[in-house]
Motif scaffolding. Structure first.
Motif, PDB file in Angstrom:
ATOM      1  N   LYS A  82     -43.565 -66.792 -12.858  1.00  0.00           N
ATOM      2  CA  LYS A  82     -42.467 -66.742 -13.827  1.00  0.00           C
ATOM      3  C   LYS A  82     -42.483 -67.985 -14.719  1.00  0.00           C
ATOM      4  CE  LYS A  82     -39.478 -63.810 -11.008  1.00  0.00           C
ATOM      5  NZ  LYS A  82     -38.145 -63.639 -10.372  1.00  0.00           N
ATOM      6  N   VAL A  83     -43.670 -68.285 -15.239  1.00  0.00           N
ATOM      7  CA  VAL A  83     -43.861 -69.457 -16.094  1.00  0.00           C
ATOM      8  C   VAL A  83     -44.148 -69.000 -17.519  1.00  0.00           C
ATOM      9  CG1 VAL A  83     -45.297 -71.489 -16.531  1.00  0.00           C
ATOM     10  CG2 VAL A  83     -44.672 -70.866 -14.180  1.00  0.00           C
ATOM     11  N   LYS A  84     -43.576 -69.697 -18.502  1.00  0.00           N
ATOM     12  CA  LYS A  84     -43.792 -69.373 -19.907  1.00  0.00           C
ATOM     13  C   LYS A  84     -44.387 -70.575 -20.633  1.00  0.00           C
ATOM     14  CE  LYS A  84     -39.991 -66.023 -20.297  1.00  0.00           C
ATOM     15  NZ  LYS A  84     -38.731 -65.676 -21.022  1.00  0.00           N
ATOM     16  N   PHE A  85     -45.480 -70.321 -21.365  1.00  0.00           N
ATOM     17  CA  PHE A  85     -46.088 -71.322 -22.231  1.00  0.00           C
ATOM     18  C   PHE A  85     -45.849 -70.884 -23.672  1.00  0.00           C
ATOM     19  CE2 PHE A  85     -48.519 -71.586 -18.317  1.00  0.00           C
ATOM     20  CZ  PHE A  85     -48.782 -72.939 -18.153  1.00  0.00           C
ATOM     21  N   ASP A  86     -45.110 -71.648 -24.434  1.00  0.00           N
ATOM     22  CA  ASP A  86     -44.838 -71.327 -25.830  1.00  0.00           C
ATOM     23  C   ASP A  86     -45.404 -72.413 -26.739  1.00  0.00           C
ATOM     24  OD1 ASP A  86     -43.492 -68.927 -25.397  1.00  0.00           O
ATOM     25  OD2 ASP A  86     -41.543 -69.898 -25.176  1.00  0.00           O
ATOM     26  N   ASN A  87     -46.314 -72.003 -27.634  1.00  0.00           N
ATOM     27  CA  ASN A  87     -46.892 -72.913 -28.621  1.00  0.00           C
ATOM     28  C   ASN A  87     -47.490 -74.162 -27.958  1.00  0.00           C
ATOM     29  OD1 ASN A  87     -47.468 -73.502 -31.362  1.00  0.00           O
ATOM     30  ND2 ASN A  87     -45.765 -74.942 -31.446  1.00  0.00           N
ATOM     31  N   SER A 103     -46.180 -64.253 -15.742  1.00  0.00           N
ATOM     32  CA  SER A 103     -46.204 -65.423 -16.628  1.00  0.00           C
ATOM     33  C   SER A 103     -46.723 -65.032 -18.010  1.00  0.00           C
ATOM     34  CB  SER A 103     -47.072 -66.530 -16.021  1.00  0.00           C
ATOM     35  OG  SER A 103     -46.516 -66.983 -14.798  1.00  0.00           O
ATOM     36  N   SER A 104     -46.461 -65.892 -19.008  1.00  0.00           N
ATOM     37  CA  SER A 104     -46.834 -65.541 -20.385  1.00  0.00           C
ATOM     38  C   SER A 104     -47.324 -66.755 -21.153  1.00  0.00           C
ATOM     39  CB  SER A 104     -45.638 -64.918 -21.117  1.00  0.00           C
ATOM     40  OG  SER A 104     -44.565 -65.842 -21.230  1.00  0.00           O
ATOM     41  N   PHE A 105     -48.251 -66.470 -22.101  1.00  0.00           N
ATOM     42  CA  PHE A 105     -48.754 -67.464 -23.045  1.00  0.00           C
ATOM     43  C   PHE A 105     -48.481 -66.924 -24.442  1.00  0.00           C
ATOM     44  CE2 PHE A 105     -51.183 -68.002 -19.205  1.00  0.00           C
ATOM     45  CZ  PHE A 105     -51.439 -69.364 -19.094  1.00  0.00           C
ATOM     46  N   ASN A 106     -47.651 -67.597 -25.203  1.00  0.00           N
ATOM     47  CA  ASN A 106     -47.321 -67.139 -26.544  1.00  0.00           C
ATOM     48  C   ASN A 106     -47.696 -68.207 -27.570  1.00  0.00           C
ATOM     49  OD1 ASN A 106     -45.993 -65.425 -28.571  1.00  0.00           O
ATOM     50  ND2 ASN A 106     -44.437 -67.023 -28.628  1.00  0.00           N
ATOM     51  N   SER A 107     -48.517 -67.815 -28.544  1.00  0.00           N
ATOM     52  CA  SER A 107     -48.945 -68.729 -29.618  1.00  0.00           C
ATOM     53  C   SER A 107     -49.554 -70.007 -29.042  1.00  0.00           C
ATOM     54  CB  SER A 107     -47.768 -69.066 -30.537  1.00  0.00           C
ATOM     55  OG  SER A 107     -47.280 -67.910 -31.172  1.00  0.00           O
ATOM     56  N   CYS A 108     -50.460 -69.827 -28.087  1.00  0.00           N
ATOM     57  CA  CYS A 108     -51.104 -70.976 -27.435  1.00  0.00           C
ATOM     58  C   CYS A 108     -52.579 -71.076 -27.818  1.00  0.00           C
ATOM     59  CB  CYS A 108     -50.990 -70.851 -25.919  1.00  0.00           C
ATOM     60  SG  CYS A 108     -49.305 -71.024 -25.286  1.00  0.00           S
ATOM     61  N   LEU A 109     -53.113 -72.289 -27.749  1.00  0.00           N
ATOM     62  CA  LEU A 109     -54.533 -72.543 -27.960  1.00  0.00           C
ATOM     63  C   LEU A 109     -55.171 -72.796 -26.599  1.00  0.00           C
ATOM     64  CD1 LEU A 109     -54.401 -74.970 -31.025  1.00  0.00           C
ATOM     65  CD2 LEU A 109     -54.958 -72.539 -31.051  1.00  0.00           C
ATOM     66  N   LEU A 110     -56.033 -71.854 -26.165  1.00  0.00           N
ATOM     67  CA  LEU A 110     -56.666 -71.956 -24.856  1.00  0.00           C
ATOM     68  C   LEU A 110     -58.191 -71.952 -24.957  1.00  0.00           C
ATOM     69  CD1 LEU A 110     -54.096 -69.443 -23.961  1.00  0.00           C
ATOM     70  CD2 LEU A 110     -54.578 -71.011 -22.105  1.00  0.00           C
ATOM     71  N   ASP A 111     -58.735 -72.252 -26.121  1.00  0.00           N
ATOM     72  CA  ASP A 111     -60.182 -72.217 -26.312  1.00  0.00           C
ATOM     73  C   ASP A 111     -60.894 -73.086 -25.263  1.00  0.00           C
ATOM     74  OD1 ASP A 111     -59.402 -70.801 -28.531  1.00  0.00           O
ATOM     75  OD2 ASP A 111     -59.873 -72.404 -29.957  1.00  0.00           O
ATOM     76  N   ILE A 124     -49.122 -61.878 -19.754  1.00  0.00           N
ATOM     77  CA  ILE A 124     -49.412 -61.496 -21.133  1.00  0.00           C
ATOM     78  C   ILE A 124     -49.835 -62.714 -21.957  1.00  0.00           C
ATOM     79  CG2 ILE A 124     -46.953 -61.696 -21.728  1.00  0.00           C
ATOM     80  CD1 ILE A 124     -47.445 -59.474 -23.831  1.00  0.00           C
ATOM     81  N   PHE A 125     -50.876 -62.519 -22.777  1.00  0.00           N
ATOM     82  CA  PHE A 125     -51.303 -63.496 -23.774  1.00  0.00           C
ATOM     83  C   PHE A 125     -50.981 -62.893 -25.134  1.00  0.00           C
ATOM     84  CE2 PHE A 125     -53.943 -64.322 -20.110  1.00  0.00           C
ATOM     85  CZ  PHE A 125     -54.104 -65.697 -20.074  1.00  0.00           C
ATOM     86  N   THR A 126     -50.119 -63.516 -25.907  1.00  0.00           N
ATOM     87  CA  THR A 126     -49.704 -62.989 -27.201  1.00  0.00           C
ATOM     88  C   THR A 126     -50.003 -63.991 -28.308  1.00  0.00           C
ATOM     89  OG1 THR A 126     -47.868 -61.818 -26.121  1.00  0.00           O
ATOM     90  CG2 THR A 126     -47.781 -62.017 -28.511  1.00  0.00           C
ATOM     91  N   PHE A 145     -53.492 -58.502 -23.298  1.00  0.00           N
ATOM     92  CA  PHE A 145     -53.942 -59.368 -24.385  1.00  0.00           C
ATOM     93  C   PHE A 145     -53.466 -58.716 -25.679  1.00  0.00           C
ATOM     94  CE2 PHE A 145     -57.137 -60.355 -21.117  1.00  0.00           C
ATOM     95  CZ  PHE A 145     -57.126 -61.736 -21.143  1.00  0.00           C
ATOM     96  N   GLU A 146     -52.642 -59.403 -26.444  1.00  0.00           N
ATOM     97  CA  GLU A 146     -52.054 -58.812 -27.641  1.00  0.00           C
ATOM     98  C   GLU A 146     -52.235 -59.739 -28.844  1.00  0.00           C
ATOM     99  OE1 GLU A 146     -47.553 -58.285 -28.175  1.00  0.00           O
ATOM    100  OE2 GLU A 146     -48.218 -56.305 -27.504  1.00  0.00           O
ATOM    101  N   ASP A 147     -52.900 -59.219 -29.894  1.00  0.00           N
ATOM    102  CA  ASP A 147     -53.078 -59.984 -31.138  1.00  0.00           C
ATOM    103  C   ASP A 147     -53.663 -61.370 -30.875  1.00  0.00           C
ATOM    104  OD1 ASP A 147     -51.967 -57.897 -32.715  1.00  0.00           O
ATOM    105  OD2 ASP A 147     -49.963 -58.562 -32.156  1.00  0.00           O
ATOM    106  N   SER A 148     -54.665 -61.423 -30.020  1.00  0.00           N
ATOM    107  CA  SER A 148     -55.258 -62.710 -29.648  1.00  0.00           C
ATOM    108  C   SER A 148     -56.748 -62.760 -29.967  1.00  0.00           C
ATOM    109  CB  SER A 148     -55.030 -62.980 -28.154  1.00  0.00           C
ATOM    110  OG  SER A 148     -53.649 -63.137 -27.879  1.00  0.00           O
ATOM    111  N   LEU A 149     -57.288 -63.973 -30.011  1.00  0.00           N
ATOM    112  CA  LEU A 149     -58.708 -64.185 -30.293  1.00  0.00           C
ATOM    113  C   LEU A 149     -59.463 -64.366 -28.987  1.00  0.00           C
ATOM    114  CD1 LEU A 149     -58.463 -66.742 -33.248  1.00  0.00           C
ATOM    115  CD2 LEU A 149     -58.837 -64.277 -33.408  1.00  0.00           C
ATOM    116  N   LEU A 150     -60.406 -63.450 -28.741  1.00  0.00           N
ATOM    117  CA  LEU A 150     -61.261 -63.529 -27.562  1.00  0.00           C
ATOM    118  C   LEU A 150     -62.723 -63.699 -27.972  1.00  0.00           C
ATOM    119  CD1 LEU A 150     -59.495 -60.725 -25.517  1.00  0.00           C
ATOM    120  CD2 LEU A 150     -59.686 -63.113 -24.809  1.00  0.00           C
ATOM    121  N   THR A 151     -62.924 -64.336 -29.113  1.00  0.00           N
ATOM    122  CA  THR A 151     -64.264 -64.549 -29.637  1.00  0.00           C
ATOM    123  C   THR A 151     -65.128 -65.345 -28.660  1.00  0.00           C
ATOM    124  OG1 THR A 151     -63.283 -64.668 -31.854  1.00  0.00           O
ATOM    125  CG2 THR A 151     -65.561 -65.399 -31.616  1.00  0.00           C
TER     126      THR A 151
END
Length: 202
Positions: A82-87, A103-111, A124-126, A145-151
């Protein structure tokens, strides 16, 4: 939150006293942390910079991270429930053998981060960037995975049944051709994946 703190020493003292950290709101913290086997419960972190820190076997429960920097951190063998990472900025961090639940990652940089042997359930990764991120040998259930970069992200030796990449950029993604059954993609992505399988479409 019952208490507010902007002191790294507060966390270190709790760790040295072998006490968990509960109901604390942290803001503007900056510095290296080296802790293990400690729990953060019902905490908020805002505008904190813990880059290059080591937090092995640490448990986070019902915790919110907003505008924080965890780049090059080591979270191996930890758990997030139940952890949230925002920006948040989480570049090149290690989450090997780490468990994530609800848990969720929203607007995060995880490269360049590493989720090898991790487990993600109901997560969820958004709108996040996960370029060159490693998900090899990971397990999931109800992962989005929603609207995210998986390049150039890698999912080698990982079963992808019911995983949906259709809203993401998967250019150059690394997949195990024997574990693609049930993977959901859009038309253009299907063409990309067909190249991995050696299929020639005329």
């Amino acid at each position: 939150m019952d208490i507010s703190s902007n002191s790294i020493e507060f966390i270190e003292n709790k760790y040295n006293e072998e006490e968990d950290i509960c109901n604390i709101s942290f803001s503007l913290l900056s510095g290296l942390i080296n802790v293990r086997n400690i729990e953060f419960k019902n905490c908020n972190f805002t505008d904190c910079d813990f880059s290059n820190s080591i937090l092995n076997k640490v448990s986070f429960f019902n915790t919110l991270f907003t505008n924080c920097n965890f780049s090059s951190c080591n979270f191996d063998d930890s758990s997030f429930s139940k952890v949230k990472f925002d920006n948040c900025k989480i570049l090149g961090s290690s989450f090997i053998n780490t468990n994530f639940l609800s848990s969720s990652f929203n607007s995060c940089l995880l490269d360049y981060s590493n989720f090898t042997y991790s487990s993600l359930k109901d997560c969820i990764f958004t709108n996040s960037s996960l370029k060159y991120t490693n998900f090899d040998n990971f397990k999931f259930n109800k992962l989005i995975f929603e609207d995210s970069l998986l390049t150039q992200a890698s999912f080698f030796n990982s079963h992808l049944n019911n995983l949906d990449f259709s809203t993401c950029d998967i250019s150059g993604i690394i997949l195990d051709k024997d574990m693609l059954e049930g993977l959901k993609v859009n038309t253009s992505q299907a063409l990309e994946i067909s190249k991995l399988l050696g299929i020639i479409i005329k």
